[in-house]
Design a protein around this motif. Sequence first.
Motif, PDB file in Angstrom:
ATOM      1  N   GLY A  53       0.932  -1.309  -0.157  1.00 56.74           N
ATOM      2  CA  GLY A  53       0.252   0.038   0.039  1.00 56.74           C
ATOM      3  C   GLY A  53       0.869   1.265   0.026  1.00 56.74           C
ATOM      4  N   ILE A  54       0.374   2.331  -0.349  1.00 54.87           N
ATOM      5  CA  ILE A  54       0.839   3.622  -0.434  1.00 54.87           C
ATOM      6  C   ILE A  54      -0.370   4.590  -0.208  1.00 54.87           C
ATOM      7  N   PHE A  55       0.023   5.720   0.879  1.00 56.28           N
ATOM      8  CA  PHE A  55      -0.933   6.475   0.921  1.00 56.28           C
ATOM      9  C   PHE A  55      -0.800   8.103   0.407  1.00 56.28           C
ATOM     10  N   PHE A  56      -1.850   8.599   0.190  1.00 58.91           N
ATOM     11  CA  PHE A  56      -1.633  10.049  -0.293  1.00 58.91           C
ATOM     12  C   PHE A  56      -2.794  10.697   0.589  1.00 58.91           C
ATOM     13  N   LEU A  57      -2.428  11.983   1.234  1.00 59.29           N
ATOM     14  CA  LEU A  57      -3.099  12.697   1.793  1.00 59.29           C
ATOM     15  C   LEU A  57      -3.186  14.144   1.232  1.00 59.29           C
ATOM     16  N   ARG A  58      -4.587  14.657   1.263  1.00 60.83           N
ATOM     17  CA  ARG A  58      -4.852  16.170   0.652  1.00 60.83           C
ATOM     18  C   ARG A  58      -5.194  17.029   1.732  1.00 60.83           C
ATOM     19  N   HIS A  59      -4.800  17.867   2.433  1.00 64.13           N
ATOM     20  CA  HIS A  59      -5.136  18.821   3.390  1.00 64.13           C
ATOM     21  C   HIS A  59      -6.273  19.530   2.780  1.00 64.13           C
ATOM     22  N   PRO A  60      -6.899  20.220   3.658  1.00 65.97           N
ATOM     23  CA  PRO A  60      -8.084  21.177   3.192  1.00 65.97           C
ATOM     24  C   PRO A  60      -7.533  22.332   2.479  1.00 65.97           C
ATOM     25  N   GLN A  61      -6.203  22.847   2.691  1.00 70.81           N
ATOM     26  CA  GLN A  61      -5.491  23.889   1.899  1.00 70.81           C
ATOM     27  C   GLN A  61      -5.076  23.499   0.464  1.00 70.81           C
ATOM     28  N   GLY A  62      -5.175  22.112   0.017  1.00 70.82           N
ATOM     29  CA  GLY A  62      -4.725  21.672  -1.255  1.00 70.82           C
ATOM     30  C   GLY A  62      -3.574  21.118  -1.340  1.00 70.82           C
ATOM     31  N   ILE A  63      -2.662  20.980  -0.157  1.00 72.00           N
ATOM     32  CA  ILE A  63      -1.304  20.537  -0.020  1.00 72.00           C
ATOM     33  C   ILE A  63      -1.547  18.950   0.283  1.00 72.00           C
ATOM     34  N   TRP A  64      -0.547  18.366  -0.875  1.00 68.36           N
ATOM     35  CA  TRP A  64      -0.513  16.736  -0.759  1.00 68.36           C
ATOM     36  C   TRP A  64       0.760  16.365  -0.193  1.00 68.36           C
ATOM     37  N   LYS A  65       0.482  15.077   0.457  1.00 67.56           N
ATOM     38  CA  LYS A  65       1.645  14.353   1.109  1.00 67.56           C
ATOM     39  C   LYS A  65       1.579  12.937   0.546  1.00 67.56           C
ATOM     40  N   CYS A  66       2.616  12.318   0.777  1.00 66.04           N
ATOM     41  CA  CYS A  66       2.936  10.830   0.345  1.00 66.04           C
ATOM     42  C   CYS A  66       3.343  10.273   1.464  1.00 66.04           C
ATOM     43  N   SER A  67       2.915   8.888   1.982  1.00 67.02           N
ATOM     44  CA  SER A  67       3.584   8.256   2.953  1.00 67.02           C
ATOM     45  C   SER A  67       4.934   7.879   2.699  1.00 67.02           C
ATOM     46  N   GLU A  68       5.464   7.920   1.521  1.00 69.12           N
ATOM     47  CA  GLU A  68       6.855   7.728   1.224  1.00 69.12           C
ATOM     48  C   GLU A  68       7.847   8.834   1.123  1.00 69.12           C
ATOM     49  N   GLY A  69       7.274  10.011   1.599  1.00 70.91           N
ATOM     50  CA  GLY A  69       7.746  11.223   1.422  1.00 70.91           C
ATOM     51  C   GLY A  69       7.865  11.938   0.204  1.00 70.91           C
ATOM     52  N   GLY A  70       8.516  13.034   0.034  1.00 74.52           N
ATOM     53  CA  GLY A  70       8.357  14.048  -1.200  1.00 74.52           C
ATOM     54  C   GLY A  70       7.126  14.572  -1.434  1.00 74.52           C
ATOM     55  N   GLU A  71       6.989  15.213  -2.512  1.00 71.01           N
ATOM     56  CA  GLU A  71       5.729  16.124  -2.721  1.00 71.01           C
ATOM     57  C   GLU A  71       4.642  15.082  -3.248  1.00 71.01           C
ATOM     58  N   GLY A  72       3.369  15.354  -2.429  1.00 70.64           N
ATOM     59  CA  GLY A  72       2.428  14.183  -2.694  1.00 70.64           C
ATOM     60  C   GLY A  72       1.940  14.025  -4.073  1.00 70.64           C
ATOM     61  N   LEU A  73       1.663  15.335  -4.882  1.00 69.06           N
ATOM     62  CA  LEU A  73       1.020  15.348  -6.055  1.00 69.06           C
ATOM     63  C   LEU A  73       1.947  14.757  -7.014  1.00 69.06           C
ATOM     64  N   PRO A  74       3.104  15.157  -7.228  1.00 64.21           N
ATOM     65  CA  PRO A  74       4.006  14.475  -8.243  1.00 64.21           C
ATOM     66  C   PRO A  74       4.307  13.052  -7.885  1.00 64.21           C
ATOM     67  N   ARG A  75       4.005  12.541  -6.678  1.00 61.72           N
ATOM     68  CA  ARG A  75       4.397  11.081  -6.410  1.00 61.72           C
ATOM     69  C   ARG A  75       3.010  10.345  -6.848  1.00 61.72           C
ATOM     70  N   LEU A  76       1.859  10.880  -6.651  1.00 65.93           N
ATOM     71  CA  LEU A  76       0.676  10.440  -7.118  1.00 65.93           C
ATOM     72  C   LEU A  76       0.672  10.226  -8.632  1.00 65.93           C
ATOM     73  N   ARG A  77       1.164  11.345  -9.072  1.00 63.36           N
ATOM     74  CA  ARG A  77       1.258  11.172 -10.878  1.00 63.36           C
ATOM     75  C   ARG A  77       2.144  10.062 -11.198  1.00 63.36           C
ATOM     76  N   LYS A  78       3.354  10.002 -10.392  1.00 57.41           N
ATOM     77  CA  LYS A  78       4.321   9.067 -10.780  1.00 57.41           C
ATOM     78  C   LYS A  78       3.876   7.567 -10.284  1.00 57.41           C
ATOM     79  N   HIS A  79       2.830   7.466  -9.508  1.00 52.94           N
ATOM     80  CA  HIS A  79       2.132   6.045  -9.223  1.00 52.94           C
ATOM     81  C   HIS A  79       1.410   5.667 -10.256  1.00 52.94           C
ATOM     82  N   LEU A  80       0.605   6.692 -11.071  1.00 52.88           N
ATOM     83  CA  LEU A  80      -0.367   6.399 -12.046  1.00 52.88           C
ATOM     84  C   LEU A  80       0.506   6.144 -13.304  1.00 52.88           C
ATOM     85  N   LYS A  81       1.685   6.633 -13.572  1.00 48.33           N
ATOM     86  CA  LYS A  81       2.448   6.766 -14.386  1.00 48.33           C
ATOM     87  C   LYS A  81       3.245   5.219 -14.501  1.00 48.33           C
TER      88      LYS A  81
END
Length: 244
Positions: A53-81
């Motif tokens: 598993g891998i977790f992605f968190l989006r805060h109410p302010q629109g900031i993304w985080k990833c459970s494996e570190g790094g910027e959340g939104l680019p890591r999410l795009r990398k996950h789909l890639k």
Amino acid sequence: MTMQLPANWQLPDEIKRRFGQKGAGKQRAMVANGHLLLVLHKLPQPGSRQRQGIFFLRHPQGIWKCSEGGEGLPRLRKHLKGYSKAEQQLCQEYGQAALAEDYFQILETLAPICRAAKNMMDTLQAAREGVPEDRDIIDLRDWANDVDRTLDLLYTDVKNALEFDLAKRAEEQSRLSLESVRTAQRLNLLAAMFLPLTALCSLFGMNLFNGLEHSPVAFWMILGLGIALGILTQRWILKPSAKA
């Protein structure tokens, strides 16, 4: 899958209560108090039933985080890639496949990826409904939908190709079996044709005096009798087949 949420993530209790003690569980999206948590599965590896598993968190302010570190939104795009690259690789392998073993190997790799991609697309759709104002989620949902549709079509194509190859092999095997039966039938007919003649020749070829040793007429009579008996035997063999 035993992966747990990062301890330093501040999440609403409503989200925390949805996790058991054994790990992340299935892919899903959870929304509470403006927080969005995505529980996704990494690309399944061939021969492994374990899902990481891998977790992605989006805060109410629109900031993304990833459970494996790094910027959340680019890591999410990398996950789909990663899923997109796997889909392209499998399409290439399908184009090069020629045998049933090749198609089966592709299906064995493709099946868990199809399930994971389908669940990932449903998760992002739920995230789209939970946070409708985020256009990045819309783009990610559409991307996941394209990957899911392509994988589903590829799975159908590979399965049809495998079934066609197996059917073609079965048809070829049936044709060879029928040809063997026909060949054996011809040999049996030849044996039936010459069996009486062989028996008569063996009988009269014995070193016994019977008075017919020097008679050309007797020779032709015995030959004709052997051929006639062979023809009768052949017709007797074919008679049951003709009735059938």
